[in-house]
Design an enzyme around this catalytic site. Structure first.
Site: not given
Ligand SMILES: Cc1ncc(COP(=O)(O)O)c(C=O)c1O
Length: 416
Positions: A202
Site C-alpha cells: 500500500k
Molecule cells: C480494497 C481493499 N480492501 C481491503 C483490503 C484489506 O487490507 P489488509 O490487507 O490491510 O487487511 C485490501 C488489501 O489488499 C484491499 O485492497
C-alpha cells in the site's frame, strides 16, 4: 554489529545502455534507512506493543487526513470489521459492496453474520455504481461500503444521497486511497467511517496495519475498546509506573491493536506521504502521455473533481482491436521483463461468493467486461527512468505485436 542493508533502489540509472534482460517487479516498498532507524529506536526503548508511538501515529494521521478521531489497528480488514461492528451491523443485515474489490471488503461483512450484497461498477472509474446500488436496496440494507478503486475516490455525493434517502451508514474502504481527494477534501474526513490499509504494497506501509478515521466520538470509543479485547484500559496504561494492575472486560472484543514497532515505521511513512504520492503521480503522467495515442489501450481517467493517490495504474485493453487476450498480453509483458497484476477478479466469480450467495457469471456484466480487459502496471516511487521507459516500450511493443491486422475484403472476383 551487522548493519541492515536495504534494497538498492537506484540499481538501474538513466542512460544505462541496453535494457534487454531488465526485470521490473510489480512492486517495491518505499521504505529505507529512516524507517529502519525508527524501528530500531522502538526496539531499544523496550516497549514493543501499542504505546506512545501508536498514539502519536493516530494523532498525526488524524491531522493529515483532517479527521477528528483515528484508531490504529492491525490491518485494513480489522478496520472494516471494527467499523461495521461500531455501526451496529447485525446478523441478517445487508451491506452493499462492489463486486470489483478484494475479498476483505465483503468478508468483513460476513464476520458479523451479515450478508454482502454485491453491486456492479461504473466502467469509467471501476468504482461502485450508486444507481446499481440503489436497485439492490432492501428493507434489510443497513450500510454501503464503497471502495476507492486504485485510489480514485468514488462518487461520494451520489453515495451520500443514497445513504441519506435509505438511512444507510457509509463505511469507506480507503485501502487504496491515501492520500486521495474528493472535491478538495481529503479521503478520511468525509463519511462516518473510513478504513485504511498499511499492507506491504500500500501507499503507506507498516508491513501489516490499518487505521479507521471517524467524526463520531461514540463510535471511536467503541472501536478503541473493541480493538483490544473489549478491555477498558490498554496495556500501556496498565503497566506504566503509576498504572494499576486492575482492568475490566466490558465486551468480547478482538486482538486488533497496532504495535509501536509498526507505528514508528508508519510515522516516517506518513511524513513522506505527499512526496511519495507526487512520485507516483509523475509516473502516471508519463504512462498517460505514452499510451494516450495508442488505439489498443484505454488509459485510466480521473474525474475532474477528484485527486488520486495513484496506488494502482490500471490499463484497459481494447480487446476488439487486439488478437490476444488480456492473459496473453500479460504473458508477453512478462517475457519482456515487466511484471503486472490484475485488480480484481470480481467477487461474484469466486467459489465462496457463488456457493454462499448463489452469484453466477453474468450477474454483473460491466464488472466482468472490465475484468477481462484490465491489467495493473508497476507504479511505485523507486521506479527509475530506465524502468519507466522499459515498461512503456514493453507495453507499446506488445500492443503493436498483437494489433489485429485488417482483413481487406476483395469483391468482384479476380485480382493478380
Ligand atoms: C480494497 C481493499 N480492501 C481491503 C483490503 C484489506 O487490507 P489488509 O490487507 O490491510 O487487511 C485490501 C488489501 O489488499 C484491499 O485492497
Amino acid at each position: 554489529m551487522k548493519t541492515l542493508s536495504l534494497p538498492d533502489q537506484k540499481e538501474h540509472q538513466e542512460g544505462e545502455g541496453d535494457c534487454s534482460g531488465l526485470k521490473v517487479p510489480f512492486h517495491r516498498a518505499a521504505v529505507g534507512e529512516e524507517e529502519a532507524r525508527a524501528a530500531c529506536e522502538v526496539i531499544r526503548s523496550g516497549w514493543l506493543t501499542m504505546g506512545p508511538k501508536t498514539f502519536q501515529f493516530e494523532a498525526e494521521f488524524a491531522k493529515y487526513v483532517g479527521a477528528r478521531h483515528a484508531i490504529a489497528v492491525s490491518s485494513g480488514t480489522a478496520a472494516l470489521h471494527l467499523s461495521l461492528e461500531a455501526a451496529g451491523i447485525q446478523p441478517g443485515d445487508e451491506v452493499l459492496v462492489p463486486t470489483t474489490t478484494f475479498t476483505a471488503t465483503a468478508e468483513a461483512v460476513t464476520y458479523l453474520g451479515a450478508r454482502p450484497v454485491l453491486v456492479d461498477i461504473d466502467p469509467a472509474t471501476m468504482n461502485i455504481d450508486p444507481q446499481d446500488a440503489a436497485r439492490r436496496i432492501s428493507p434489510r440494507t443497513k450500510a454501503i461500503l464503497p471502495v476507492h478503486f486504485g485510489g480514485q475516490p468514488c462518487d461520494l455525493e451520489g453515495i451520500g444521497k443514497l445513504a441519506e434517502a435509505h438511512g444507510l451508514r457509509v463505511i469507506e474502504d480507503a485501502a487504496h486511497a491515501l492520500p486521495s481527494e474528493y472535491r478538495g477534501r481529503r479521503i478520511g474526513q468525509i463519511s462516518e467511517f473510513t478504513c485504511f490499509s498499511f499492507y506491504a504494497t500500500k501507499t503507506l506501509t507498516t508491513g501489516e496495519g490499518g487505521m479507521i478515521t471517524t467524526g463520531n466520538p461514540e463510535a471511536a470509543e467503541r472501536m478503541r475498546l473493541m480493538r483490544l479485547h473489549g478491555i477498558e484500559r490498554d496495556a500501556w496504561k496498565r503497566y506504566r509506573g503509576n498504572g494499576s494492575w486492575s482492568y475490566e472486560v466490558r465486551e468480547a472484543g478482538f486482538k486488533y491493536n497496532l504495535t509501536d514497532l509498526q507505528s514508528a515505521i508508519g510515522l516516517v511513512q506518513l511524513s513522506r506521504c505527499d512526496a511519495l504520492q507526487r512520485a507516483r503521480e509523475r509516473i502516471a503522467e508519463r504512462y498517460l502521455e505514452a499510451f494516450s495515442g495508442c488505439e489498443e489501450l484505454a488509459i485510466p481517467s480521473i474525474q475532474s473533481d477528484r485527486g488520486s493517490s495513484w496506488h494502482l495504474y490500471v490499463l484497459r485493453l481494447r480487446l476488439n482491436r487486439l488478437s490476444t487476450t488480456r492473459d496473453e498480453f500479460i504473458e508477453a509483458l512478462q517475457r519482456r521483463g515487466v511484471a503486472c497484476s490484475v485488480h480484481f477478479i470480481p467477487l461474484h466469480l469466486q467459489p465462496y461468493y457463488r456457493r454462499a450467495y448463489g452469484y453466477q457469471r453474468g450477474d454483473f456484466p460491466r464488472s466482468e467486461r472490465e475484468f477481462l480487459s484490465c491489467l495493473s502496471l508497476p507504479i511505485y516511487p523507486s521506479l527509475t527512468e530506465t524502468e519507466i521507459n522499459h515498461v512503456i516500450r514493453a507495453v507499446l511493443d506488445t500492443a503493436a505485436e498483437s494489433r489485429k491486422t485488417q482483413v481487406v475484403a476483395v469483391r468482384g472476383g479476380h485480382r493478380d
